[in-house]
Every structure is written in structure tokens, then in C-alpha cells.
Design a protein around this motif. Structure first.
Motif, PDB file in Angstrom:
ATOM      1  N   LEU A  30      86.610 -30.080 -17.314  1.00 27.88           N
ATOM      2  CA  LEU A  30      85.555 -31.032 -17.459  1.00 27.88           C
ATOM      3  C   LEU A  30      83.973 -30.714 -17.834  1.00 27.88           C
ATOM      4  O   LEU A  30      83.262 -31.165 -18.527  1.00 27.88           O
ATOM      5  CB  LEU A  30      85.843 -31.995 -15.977  1.00 27.88           C
ATOM      6  N   PRO A  31      83.621 -29.893 -16.858  1.00 28.82           N
ATOM      7  CA  PRO A  31      84.134 -29.003 -15.821  1.00 28.82           C
ATOM      8  C   PRO A  31      84.041 -29.647 -14.449  1.00 28.82           C
ATOM      9  O   PRO A  31      83.285 -30.645 -14.174  1.00 28.82           O
ATOM     10  CB  PRO A  31      83.068 -27.812 -15.568  1.00 28.82           C
ATOM     11  N   ALA A  32      85.032 -29.448 -13.451  1.00 28.67           N
ATOM     12  CA  ALA A  32      85.002 -29.693 -12.074  1.00 28.67           C
ATOM     13  C   ALA A  32      85.602 -28.451 -11.277  1.00 28.67           C
ATOM     14  O   ALA A  32      86.361 -27.748 -11.771  1.00 28.67           O
ATOM     15  CB  ALA A  32      85.974 -30.808 -12.184  1.00 28.67           C
ATOM     16  N   GLU A  33      85.389 -28.534 -10.177  1.00 30.79           N
ATOM     17  CA  GLU A  33      86.016 -27.782  -8.979  1.00 30.79           C
ATOM     18  C   GLU A  33      87.380 -28.559  -8.668  1.00 30.79           C
ATOM     19  O   GLU A  33      87.196 -29.949  -8.213  1.00 30.79           O
ATOM     20  CB  GLU A  33      85.347 -27.911  -7.825  1.00 30.79           C
ATOM     21  N   VAL A  34      88.536 -27.949  -8.604  1.00 29.70           N
ATOM     22  CA  VAL A  34      89.802 -28.904  -8.171  1.00 29.70           C
ATOM     23  C   VAL A  34      90.480 -28.050  -7.057  1.00 29.70           C
ATOM     24  O   VAL A  34      90.677 -26.879  -7.148  1.00 29.70           O
ATOM     25  CB  VAL A  34      90.716 -28.810  -9.366  1.00 29.70           C
ATOM     26  N   TYR A  52      85.492 -34.936  -1.064  1.00 28.26           N
ATOM     27  CA  TYR A  52      85.668 -34.934  -2.340  1.00 28.26           C
ATOM     28  C   TYR A  52      84.968 -36.233  -3.507  1.00 28.26           C
ATOM     29  O   TYR A  52      84.581 -37.336  -2.710  1.00 28.26           O
ATOM     30  CB  TYR A  52      87.114 -35.017  -2.809  1.00 28.26           C
ATOM     31  N   ASP A  53      85.000 -36.032  -4.651  1.00 24.29           N
ATOM     32  CA  ASP A  53      84.175 -37.054  -5.590  1.00 24.29           C
ATOM     33  C   ASP A  53      85.392 -37.729  -5.827  1.00 24.29           C
ATOM     34  O   ASP A  53      84.991 -39.051  -6.487  1.00 24.29           O
ATOM     35  CB  ASP A  53      83.377 -36.296  -6.583  1.00 24.29           C
ATOM     36  N   ALA A  54      86.454 -37.269  -5.792  1.00 25.01           N
ATOM     37  CA  ALA A  54      87.783 -38.323  -6.437  1.00 25.01           C
ATOM     38  C   ALA A  54      88.932 -37.667  -6.001  1.00 25.01           C
ATOM     39  O   ALA A  54      88.929 -36.567  -5.899  1.00 25.01           O
ATOM     40  CB  ALA A  54      87.698 -38.558  -8.025  1.00 25.01           C
ATOM     41  N   ARG A  83      86.782 -42.646  -5.135  1.00 28.93           N
ATOM     42  CA  ARG A  83      87.706 -43.603  -5.786  1.00 28.93           C
ATOM     43  C   ARG A  83      88.757 -42.537  -6.025  1.00 28.93           C
ATOM     44  O   ARG A  83      88.602 -41.495  -5.848  1.00 28.93           O
ATOM     45  CB  ARG A  83      87.050 -43.962  -7.164  1.00 28.93           C
ATOM     46  N   ALA A  84      89.894 -43.373  -6.453  1.00 22.93           N
ATOM     47  CA  ALA A  84      91.182 -42.693  -6.431  1.00 22.93           C
ATOM     48  C   ALA A  84      92.063 -43.379  -7.588  1.00 22.93           C
ATOM     49  O   ALA A  84      91.902 -44.409  -7.901  1.00 22.93           O
ATOM     50  CB  ALA A  84      92.028 -43.217  -4.963  1.00 22.93           C
ATOM     51  N   GLN A 119      89.418 -38.303 -19.677  1.00 21.00           N
ATOM     52  CA  GLN A 119      88.695 -39.587 -19.742  1.00 21.00           C
ATOM     53  C   GLN A 119      89.074 -40.498 -18.726  1.00 21.00           C
ATOM     54  O   GLN A 119      87.894 -41.044 -18.062  1.00 21.00           O
ATOM     55  CB  GLN A 119      88.953 -40.283 -20.956  1.00 21.00           C
ATOM     56  N   ALA A 120      90.087 -40.558 -18.079  1.00 18.80           N
ATOM     57  CA  ALA A 120      90.399 -41.206 -17.018  1.00 18.80           C
ATOM     58  C   ALA A 120      89.893 -40.625 -15.692  1.00 18.80           C
ATOM     59  O   ALA A 120      89.465 -41.461 -14.853  1.00 18.80           O
ATOM     60  CB  ALA A 120      92.052 -41.165 -16.567  1.00 18.80           C
ATOM     61  N   ILE A 121      89.485 -39.390 -15.495  1.00 21.18           N
ATOM     62  CA  ILE A 121      88.970 -38.750 -14.264  1.00 21.18           C
ATOM     63  C   ILE A 121      87.261 -39.102 -14.649  1.00 21.18           C
ATOM     64  O   ILE A 121      86.694 -39.629 -13.515  1.00 21.18           O
ATOM     65  CB  ILE A 121      89.090 -37.198 -14.329  1.00 21.18           C
ATOM     66  N   ARG A 122      86.758 -39.109 -15.714  1.00 21.23           N
ATOM     67  CA  ARG A 122      85.373 -39.283 -15.910  1.00 21.23           C
ATOM     68  C   ARG A 122      85.253 -40.974 -15.605  1.00 21.23           C
ATOM     69  O   ARG A 122      84.312 -41.450 -14.732  1.00 21.23           O
ATOM     70  CB  ARG A 122      84.994 -39.059 -17.333  1.00 21.23           C
ATOM     71  N   GLN A 123      86.171 -41.719 -15.968  1.00 19.86           N
ATOM     72  CA  GLN A 123      85.940 -43.122 -15.692  1.00 19.86           C
ATOM     73  C   GLN A 123      86.077 -43.227 -13.971  1.00 19.86           C
ATOM     74  O   GLN A 123      85.404 -44.177 -13.325  1.00 19.86           O
ATOM     75  CB  GLN A 123      86.918 -43.933 -16.368  1.00 19.86           C
ATOM     76  N   CYS A 124      86.789 -42.607 -13.333  1.00 15.86           N
ATOM     77  CA  CYS A 124      87.079 -42.659 -11.910  1.00 15.86           C
ATOM     78  C   CYS A 124      85.733 -42.288 -11.117  1.00 15.86           C
ATOM     79  O   CYS A 124      85.337 -42.897 -10.106  1.00 15.86           O
ATOM     80  CB  CYS A 124      88.353 -41.783 -11.537  1.00 15.86           C
TER      81      CYS A 124
END
Length: 234
Positions: A30-34, A52-54, A83-84, A119-124
Motif C-alpha cells: 500500500l504501503p503498510a505494516e502488517v 492497529y489502524d484496521a 475499523r474492521a 482499495q477495500a483496505i484504503r476505504q476501511c
């Protein structure tokens, strides 16, 4: 979310190793830490140690359901929770709707392309779509691409919204926080079905703290934007 200079940190819960690798790498890009967990126990341990952010949660896990995990996390951890997003192999509209009704902010069906997952993660995370009055993509996913059903349910949603708003205010005026949260929970599910992005964000904030006057003002503003077509186009 975190400071704008930092990548979001995500908790990905998935028991299938191949799916975990695919979804994890796509999220990191995305980037993101997972951080990854394969079951409820691992996920709860991670969520207890990190903010966590999501949460990205598989609907079916070896030691329980994703909905069970979400409920436990939200009941146990500090408020407000992130958000989940649920991910599931099911493509049945009724099963996807049930996951939203159980508290997930959105649901995606696997397998799905990398760009759709991102895109789903960005919206979340609230990076796109969630601050606009209507999230058309989310509504179409919820109703399996049925444009007519989206229009019909949105008309019903708008017709019911004034009554729901009055019920929430009445509960708050009476000092009945539980009744207010119950009405907000029902409205949250409806928002997910019709893609009412602006109200959904406001409902989440108010549900997390029903005594917050700023959150209530934000909610009232979102209701106004949705009920007034001229403002909704803004």
C-alpha cells in the motif's frame, strides 16, 4: 489512523497460508505494516499488545468465527477501536450482509484482485470513499452489483433516517446510553447496505462515545448532508 508521516499498521487474520501470503503482501504494498495471525488466540494476543489502524479478519477461523473475534476485541480493548474489514470465501449476498450486521465495517469476497483488496483496505482506513455522502462501490458490493436494489434501499434508508435520528436524540436526551447505542448499531448496519459513507463514519464516532457533543454534532451534520440532495452533491 496514525500520524500522516507513518504507514498504517494492520492486523491480518487468516488461517490459510497461501491466502495469508497473498493478502499480506498486497497489503504491505500500500504501503503498510502488517502483523499476521492464523487464529483467534494469536490475533487477540497481537491486538492486546499493539495499536492497529484496521483489523482485517477472516470470517471463518479454526478456533471460532471472525465475528466472535471482532466482538471480543471491541469489548475488551480500549475504545475507540479501529475499523474492521471481513474477508470471506462466500459470495452469497445474505452471508455478506450478515457479517456487516455483526459489526464489520465492510466485507470482501475471496479470491479478489490485488487492487480490489487494496482499495477495500484504503476505504476501511478512511483514505477514500468514507467521507463522501455515498460510497457507490461499497453499496454495489453489498448488493452483488444490483443497481436497482441500491436505489430502492437508499430511498427506504432516506425515508427512515429522520425517525432514526430522532430516536437517537431522544435516547440521549433521556440519558439512556444503551438505547442510543442500540439505535446507532441498527443504523450502522443500514449504512453498510446502502453505502452511506458520511453517516457511517459519524455513527462509528458517536457509538464509541455517546456523551461526546462534537461527535453528536458531526452525526447531525452527516444526517443533514444525506437528507438534503443539494448538500449531498457537495
Amino acid at each position: 489512523m496514525r500520524d500522516s508521516g507513518m504507514n498504517p499498521r494492520l492486523l491480518l487474520v487468516e488461517d490459510d497460508p497461501v491466502s495469508l501470503a497473498y493478502l499480506g503482501e498486497a497489503a504491505r504494498a500500500l504501503p503498510a505494516e502488517v502483523d499476521c495471525a492464523a487464529n483467534l488466540a494469536e490475533a487477540f494476543a497481537l491486538a492486546s499488545r499493539h495499536r492497529y489502524d484496521a483489523w482485517l479478519i477472516d470470517a471463518n477461523l479454526p478456533d471460532g468465527s471472525g465475528a466472535e473475534l471482532l466482538s471480543r476485541l471491541r469489548e475488551t480493548l480500549a475504545s475507540p477501536p479501529p475499523r474492521a474489514l471481513a474477508h470471506t470465501a462466500s459470495q452469497l449476498p445474505e452471508e455478506l450482509a450478515a457479517l456487516r450486521a455483526l459489526g464489520f465495517d465492510d466485507v470482501v469476497s475471496k479470491p479478489l484482485p490485488v487492487d480490489a483488496w487494496q482499495q477495500a483496505i484504503r476505504q476501511c482506513l478512511g483514505d477514500s470513499g468514507q467521507t463522501s455522502t455515498w460510497d457507490d462501490d461499497g453499496a454495489l458490493r453489498a448488493l452483488n452489483g444490483n443497481v436497482e436494489a441500491v436505489a430502492s434501499l437508499r430511498a427506504l434508508f432516506i425515508a427512515e433516517l429522520p425517525r432514526q435520528s430522532l430516536a437517537i436524540h431522544a435516547a440521549l436526551d433521556a440519558g439512556d446510553a444503551d438505547a442510543a447505542r442500540a439505535e446507532l448499531h441498527k443504523l450502522k448496519a443500514s449504512c453498510g447496505f446502502v453505502g452511506a459513507g458520511r453517516i457511517r463514519r459519524a455513527v462509528d464516532d458517536l457509538h464509541a462515545n455517546v456523551s461526546d457533543m462534537d461527535a453528536l454534532a458531526h452525526f447531525d451534520e452527516a444526517v443533514g448532508h444525506t437528507l438534503d440532495p443539494a448538500r449531498a452533491k457537495a
